[in-house]
Design a protein around this motif. Structure first.
Motif, PDB file in Angstrom:
ATOM      1  N   ASN A  37      29.398  14.658  -1.396  1.00 44.93           N
ATOM      2  CA  ASN A  37      30.290  13.874  -0.546  1.00 44.93           C
ATOM      3  C   ASN A  37      31.238  12.999  -1.378  1.00 44.93           C
ATOM      4  O   ASN A  37      31.179  11.785  -1.269  1.00 44.93           O
ATOM      5  CB  ASN A  37      29.419  12.998   0.388  1.00 44.93           C
ATOM      6  N   PRO A  38      32.105  13.593  -2.256  1.00 40.49           N
ATOM      7  CA  PRO A  38      32.406  15.010  -2.428  1.00 40.49           C
ATOM      8  C   PRO A  38      31.677  15.599  -3.649  1.00 40.49           C
ATOM      9  O   PRO A  38      30.876  14.924  -4.287  1.00 40.49           O
ATOM     10  CB  PRO A  38      33.916  14.979  -2.684  1.00 40.49           C
ATOM     11  N   PHE A  39      32.012  16.850  -3.989  1.00 43.74           N
ATOM     12  CA  PHE A  39      31.434  17.564  -5.124  1.00 43.74           C
ATOM     13  C   PHE A  39      32.072  17.046  -6.416  1.00 43.74           C
ATOM     14  O   PHE A  39      33.290  17.135  -6.598  1.00 43.74           O
ATOM     15  CB  PHE A  39      31.688  19.058  -4.967  1.00 43.74           C
ATOM     16  N   THR A  40      31.263  16.494  -7.320  1.00 41.93           N
ATOM     17  CA  THR A  40      31.745  15.864  -8.550  1.00 41.93           C
ATOM     18  C   THR A  40      31.370  16.682  -9.779  1.00 41.93           C
ATOM     19  O   THR A  40      30.646  17.674  -9.692  1.00 41.93           O
ATOM     20  CB  THR A  40      31.142  14.459  -8.697  1.00 41.93           C
TER      21      THR A  40
ATOM     22  N   ARG B 297      33.047  19.740   2.579  1.00 45.67           N
ATOM     23  CA  ARG B 297      32.047  19.658   1.510  1.00 45.67           C
ATOM     24  C   ARG B 297      31.602  21.057   1.076  1.00 45.67           C
ATOM     25  O   ARG B 297      31.456  21.341  -0.116  1.00 45.67           O
ATOM     26  CB  ARG B 297      30.850  18.820   1.973  1.00 45.67           C
ATOM     27  N   LEU B 298      31.392  21.941   2.061  1.00 43.56           N
ATOM     28  CA  LEU B 298      30.979  23.310   1.747  1.00 43.56           C
ATOM     29  C   LEU B 298      32.063  24.024   0.941  1.00 43.56           C
ATOM     30  O   LEU B 298      31.772  24.727  -0.047  1.00 43.56           O
ATOM     31  CB  LEU B 298      30.694  24.061   3.048  1.00 43.56           C
ATOM     32  N   GLU B 299      33.310  23.838   1.330  1.00 37.84           N
ATOM     33  CA  GLU B 299      34.426  24.462   0.614  1.00 37.84           C
ATOM     34  C   GLU B 299      34.484  23.970  -0.829  1.00 37.84           C
ATOM     35  O   GLU B 299      34.672  24.768  -1.767  1.00 37.84           O
ATOM     36  CB  GLU B 299      35.735  24.130   1.343  1.00 37.84           C
ATOM     37  N   MET B 300      34.314  22.657  -1.039  1.00 37.40           N
ATOM     38  CA  MET B 300      34.364  22.109  -2.392  1.00 37.40           C
ATOM     39  C   MET B 300      33.205  22.603  -3.247  1.00 37.40           C
ATOM     40  O   MET B 300      33.372  22.879  -4.439  1.00 37.40           O
ATOM     41  CB  MET B 300      34.380  20.572  -2.331  1.00 37.40           C
ATOM     42  N   VAL B 301      32.021  22.713  -2.654  1.00 35.31           N
ATOM     43  CA  VAL B 301      30.862  23.217  -3.399  1.00 35.31           C
ATOM     44  C   VAL B 301      31.083  24.676  -3.797  1.00 35.31           C
ATOM     45  O   VAL B 301      30.880  25.060  -4.967  1.00 35.31           O
ATOM     46  CB  VAL B 301      29.571  23.075  -2.574  1.00 35.31           C
TER      47      VAL B 301
ATOM     48  N   ILE C 293      40.169   9.550 -10.467  1.00 38.53           N
ATOM     49  CA  ILE C 293      39.374  10.567  -9.761  1.00 38.53           C
ATOM     50  C   ILE C 293      39.342  11.859 -10.573  1.00 38.53           C
ATOM     51  O   ILE C 293      38.302  12.509 -10.678  1.00 38.53           O
ATOM     52  CB  ILE C 293      39.942  10.826  -8.349  1.00 38.53           C
ATOM     53  N   ARG C 294      40.482  12.202 -11.167  1.00 40.10           N
ATOM     54  CA  ARG C 294      40.573  13.465 -11.906  1.00 40.10           C
ATOM     55  C   ARG C 294      39.571  13.521 -13.058  1.00 40.10           C
ATOM     56  O   ARG C 294      39.150  14.603 -13.477  1.00 40.10           O
ATOM     57  CB  ARG C 294      41.995  13.632 -12.443  1.00 40.10           C
ATOM     58  N   GLU C 295      39.160  12.360 -13.561  1.00 44.68           N
ATOM     59  CA  GLU C 295      38.231  12.303 -14.692  1.00 44.68           C
ATOM     60  C   GLU C 295      36.794  12.637 -14.289  1.00 44.68           C
ATOM     61  O   GLU C 295      35.974  12.943 -15.157  1.00 44.68           O
ATOM     62  CB  GLU C 295      38.264  10.912 -15.331  1.00 44.68           C
ATOM     63  N   ILE C 296      36.465  12.593 -12.987  1.00 43.49           N
ATOM     64  CA  ILE C 296      35.059  12.717 -12.587  1.00 43.49           C
ATOM     65  C   ILE C 296      34.794  13.806 -11.544  1.00 43.49           C
ATOM     66  O   ILE C 296      33.685  13.929 -11.045  1.00 43.49           O
ATOM     67  CB  ILE C 296      34.507  11.361 -12.075  1.00 43.49           C
ATOM     68  N   VAL C 297      35.812  14.612 -11.237  1.00 38.60           N
ATOM     69  CA  VAL C 297      35.598  15.728 -10.308  1.00 38.60           C
ATOM     70  C   VAL C 297      36.150  17.009 -10.917  1.00 38.60           C
ATOM     71  O   VAL C 297      37.059  16.970 -11.751  1.00 38.60           O
ATOM     72  CB  VAL C 297      36.259  15.489  -8.922  1.00 38.60           C
ATOM     73  N   PRO C 298      35.616  18.183 -10.521  1.00 43.93           N
ATOM     74  CA  PRO C 298      36.191  19.450 -10.976  1.00 43.93           C
ATOM     75  C   PRO C 298      37.617  19.611 -10.461  1.00 43.93           C
ATOM     76  O   PRO C 298      38.014  18.984  -9.474  1.00 43.93           O
ATOM     77  CB  PRO C 298      35.268  20.509 -10.353  1.00 43.93           C
ATOM     78  N   GLU C 299      38.382  20.477 -11.108  1.00 48.35           N
ATOM     79  CA  GLU C 299      39.772  20.698 -10.705  1.00 48.35           C
ATOM     80  C   GLU C 299      39.849  21.194  -9.258  1.00 48.35           C
ATOM     81  O   GLU C 299      40.776  20.840  -8.522  1.00 48.35           O
ATOM     82  CB  GLU C 299      40.429  21.707 -11.644  1.00 48.35           C
ATOM     83  N   SER C 300      38.871  21.997  -8.848  1.00 47.31           N
ATOM     84  CA  SER C 300      38.883  22.505  -7.473  1.00 47.31           C
ATOM     85  C   SER C 300      38.708  21.383  -6.459  1.00 47.31           C
ATOM     86  O   SER C 300      39.365  21.365  -5.409  1.00 47.31           O
ATOM     87  CB  SER C 300      37.791  23.564  -7.292  1.00 47.31           C
ATOM     88  N   THR C 301      37.822  20.429  -6.757  1.00 44.60           N
ATOM     89  CA  THR C 301      37.653  19.272  -5.871  1.00 44.60           C
ATOM     90  C   THR C 301      38.903  18.406  -5.875  1.00 44.60           C
ATOM     91  O   THR C 301      39.363  17.948  -4.824  1.00 44.60           O
ATOM     92  CB  THR C 301      36.437  18.429  -6.304  1.00 44.60           C
TER      93      THR C 301
END
Length: 341
Positions: free
Chosen positions: A158-161, A195-199, A318-326
């Motif tokens: 919530n969200p995928f990190t 959330r499912l899409e991000m995972v 935010i960009r530093e702690i989440v995948p590019e897709s998230t």
């Protein structure tokens, strides 16, 4: 012999008639019960001008069933359950759950509910079918994959990190197959579909990971019925134990799961207690592997930090702690530019 009063049943839409809740609160309090805030509908039982019973509905979960002390033993609770079940059916909810004190288990069993899991003397979770959990496990068994080491992770994401991705990647390296469950309930900042899409996007590079849409047998803490447990500690204990017991006794055997992977929890006391429950209840059958969280800019990565940064539109951080897709999802849906567009 004194004749029993005539009982009239009424439906109350909580959003339209919040003023009716005051009498319901008094009735619940007389039974030592509180009022869960997510209830949207109440069935009320009236004897003349007196409210003598109630049963609440939150989605497909029955909550806050109470009967006036003088009318207990008169089958009123069974009639209330029948009325609230009819109201649920009319709203498209056919599979119903209720959670109650274990001392009430026999009473609700007589009204067509079957126990799934029980947390000591605190709580028992029940459903209105004798085959619900077995039916769900049969669908899982169809997705079973052979492997000597079969892992599982359950997450809200919530969200995928990057922290979530690290946990999944490390677990996937150690397993032949890894089952990843995403908690279904929309009780989070991000809806389940997002959330499912991000995972799915965040683990698409891992061929041995199977992403599962969470079922109602993977219980969200936010929607766990707590009206009959006034002690917050007991609420968390009951939720943790019931969720873990369902996983241990039903979900894990269906998929042949041998290992459960979790991330260490430096921030949230509730999640830390849940991890302790996993260790306590699974260790005799399933190995629990707890991994330390990775850090970014010196701090452990957390989804709550992403949500905090999102509120102030700090996308660079935010960009530093989440995948590019998230990041792409967040920028597309939650940036000020996206809102203007």
């Amino acid at each position: 012999m004194q004749s029993q009063p005539t009982i009239d049943f009424r439906l109350t839409d909580v959003a339209k008639h919040p003023e009716r809740l005051s009498q319901i609160r008094y009735l619940l309090a007389d039974s030592g019960l509180g009022l869960d805030s997510d209830i949207t509908l109440f069935v009320e039982a009236w004897a003349g001008m007196q409210l003598v019973g109630c049963a609440g509905l939150a989605g497909n979960v029955i909550k806050c069933v109470a009967v006036n002390e003088q009318l207990r033993g008169e089958n009123l609770s069974a009639r209330l359950l029948a009325e609230v079940e009819n109201a649920a059916l009319a709203r498209g909810h056919f599979h119903l759950f209720l959670c109650t004190r274990p001392c009430n288990k026999e009473r609700f069993s007589r009204s067509g509910f079957w126990p799934i899991a029980q947390s000591g003397n605190n709580a028992v979770l029940m459903e209105n079918t004798p085959q619900g959990i077995e039916r769900y496990c049969r669908t899982l068994s169809a997705k079973r994959k052979c492997g000597e080491k079969v892992g599982a992770i359950a997450m809200n994401a919530n969200p995928f990190t990057l922290g979530h991705r690290y946990l999944v990647e490390q677990a996937a390296q150690q397993c032949d197959v890894l089952h990843l469950f995403v908690v279904r309930e929309d009780a989070s900042f991000f809806p389940f579909s997002a959330r499912l899409e991000m995972v799915r996007a965040g683990v698409a590079h891992l061929p041995n990971v199977m992403v599962h849409e969470g079922s109602q047998y993977i219980i969200s803490r936010a929607t766990f019925p707590a009206y009959f447990l006034k002690d917050t500690g007991k609420v968390q204990q009951a939720w943790s134990e019931i969720d873990v017991l369902i996983f241990r006794d039903h979900i894990a055997p269906a998929l042949g799961i041998t290992h459960r992977f979790i991330g260490s929890e430096p921030f949230c006391d509730i999640t830390r207690q849940y991890n302790q429950t996993l260790h306590a209840l699974l260790s005799s059958r399933i190995e629990v592997v707890e991994m330390p969280r990775i850090k970014a800019t010196g701090n452990a990565i957390s989804a709550s930090e992403v949500r905090r940064l999102l509120k102030t539109q700090q996308f660079t951080r935010i960009r530093e702690i989440v995948p590019e897709s998230t990041f792409a999802h967040l920028e597309a849906h939650y940036s000020a530019r996206a809102e203007v567009a």
